[in-house]
Design an enzyme around this catalytic site. Structure first.
Site, PDB file in Angstrom:
ATOM      1  N   GLY A 192      44.693  94.517 -85.822  1.00  0.00           N
ATOM      2  CA  GLY A 192      44.015  94.653 -84.535  1.00  0.00           C
ATOM      3  C   GLY A 192      42.505  94.571 -84.590  1.00  0.00           C
ATOM      4  O   GLY A 192      41.846  94.602 -83.544  1.00  0.00           O
ATOM      5  N   LYS A 193      41.932  94.442 -85.785  1.00  0.00           N
ATOM      6  CA  LYS A 193      40.472  94.384 -85.883  1.00  0.00           C
ATOM      7  C   LYS A 193      39.943  93.043 -85.375  1.00  0.00           C
ATOM      8  O   LYS A 193      40.685  92.079 -85.207  1.00  0.00           O
ATOM      9  CB  LYS A 193      40.049  94.587 -87.344  1.00  0.00           C
ATOM     10  CG  LYS A 193      40.361  95.978 -87.881  1.00  0.00           C
ATOM     11  CD  LYS A 193      39.568  97.042 -87.137  1.00  0.00           C
ATOM     12  CE  LYS A 193      39.579  98.390 -87.836  1.00  0.00           C
ATOM     13  NZ  LYS A 193      40.850  99.101 -87.796  1.00  0.00           N
TER      14      LYS A 193
END
Length: 374
Positions: A192-193
């Site tokens: 999710g970064k």
């Protein structure tokens, strides 16, 4: 309106699916799975991206922090100052290295480490003769800390500085990208970064050749050659498949970052008109890359439930803060010790944010927010 996720990884993947699959296939066909050429190539490319001399790919952002702390000599009994408004990986790394976390409160506007409180805590600990070793500056939500102030304090008291840049890929402080302001900087490539792998992955960047050597050695069982082990190390290597995926995504990171910044600007221009919502405060010194777009509202839980019913996913980053987590009861903190962080933890709310958000989706989110407030 269909449900809006906090981050749309499926949409991102669909757009670059062919490139991702080709990169993975190349690794599979080469059968070069451990420390393959893709790892070395990604390390060079990410070092160039961060404008630093060295990058060591590792297995996760948590391992990046741990290895960086080991490289600067943090060991049994050493104290490391950081903030409680962060993910537990920051402090897990400290205790895993043998150290002990010490918390200071955050700035009420930026939610980042408060340099004044940092220096006050350093003075207090030095007066007690404690084994204070380092500071971890957490570039939270995509906004860099005030690195000039932090480095000035660190230099004055002979402390090492580690940047926790897990949420700040491509962020800038006074025109320089994060990653080279301290002894080392630690990045997470959790899916999710802003730059995310297809699993766990991380990296440490540094301008110190000795730190780079130590980190690379520790990450690979303490090796110097195939079967010569200079020290006992760890198995913290960056997976070759993940490196291949990251090389593809790195080519798009600036494009995605600009889209995040545009989306944040749209949110802010709409929501600044609502006096009951506090929008992110961005320092003039920085380029905020908006890993998260975090608002502050008094009735956070009620608003979150309202948004959920409207199909809008949200997050809370973070509650409860680390100093009040059950895992850290032994440190002796109590409610009221860090009032700014504690107040934030009851009011912060992360809205959907990524490069895939459409203007239609954002308009809908803002309409739902405005209707609820009115």
């Amino acid at each position: 309106m269909r449900k809006i996720p906090l981050i749309n990884l499926t949409s991102q993947y669909t757009k670059i699916k062919t490139e991702i699959q080709a990169a993975i296939n190349n690794v599979l066909e080469s059968a070069n799975f451990i420390l393959g050429s893709e790892v070395a190539s990604f390390e060079r490319e990410f070092a160039d991206f961060c404008d630093v001399k060295y990058c060591c790919g590792v297995s996760s952002g948590t391992d990046a922090l741990f290895l960086a702390l080991k490289a600067i000599g943090v060991g049994q009994g050493n104290l490391v100052i950081t903030v409680p408004n962060t993910f537990i990986a920051t402090t897990e790394a400290i205790t895993r290295a043998g150290g002990k976390p010490v918390f200071v409160d955050v700035n009420p506007k930026t939610y980042l480490i408060d340099p004044e409180q940092l220096e006050a805590k350093v003075k207090e600990l030095r007066a007690k003769g404690d084994l204070l070793k380092a500071v971890i500056a957490v570039h939270l939500y995509g906004q860099p800390c005030d690195m000039n102030a932090i480095n000035t304090i660190a230099g004055k008291y002979e402390l090492k500085v580690i940047e926790d840049a897990a949420q700040a890929h491509g962020a800038e402080y006074e025109g320089r990208k994060v990653g080279g302001f301290g002894a080392a900087a630690c990045f997470s490539f959790y899916p999710g970064k802003n730059l995310g792998a297809c699993g766990d992955a991380g990296a440490v960047t540094t301008n110190d050749p000795e730190a780079a050597r130590v980190i690379a050695r520790l990450a690979n069982h303490g090796r110097d050659g195939k079967y010569i082990h200079l020290v006992e190390g760890y198995n913290c290597r960056l997976d070759t498949l993940q490196a291949a995926v990251l090389r593809v995504k790195l080519r798009y990171l600036e494009e995605w970052t600009e889209k995040r910044i545009e989306n944040a600007k749209y949110y802010s221009e709409r929501l600044v008109k609502q006096p009951s919502i506090s929008i992110p405060s961005v320092s003039e010194k920085v380029r905020h890359v908006f890993h998260l777009y975090v608002i502050r509202v008094k009735n956070r839980n009620e608003l979150r439930n309202h948004l959920r019913k409207a199909g809008i996913s949200t997050g809370i980053h973070y509650f409860p803060p680390l100093h009040l987590q059950p895992a850290y009861r032994y440190l002796g903190y109590k409610s009221g010790d860090l009032p700014v962080t504690e107040g934030l933890s009851h009011e912060i709310l992360s809205l959907p944010m990524d490069a895939e958000l459409t203007r239609t989706q954002m308009n809908y989110i803002c309409n739902v927010l405005e209707a609820y407030i009115h």
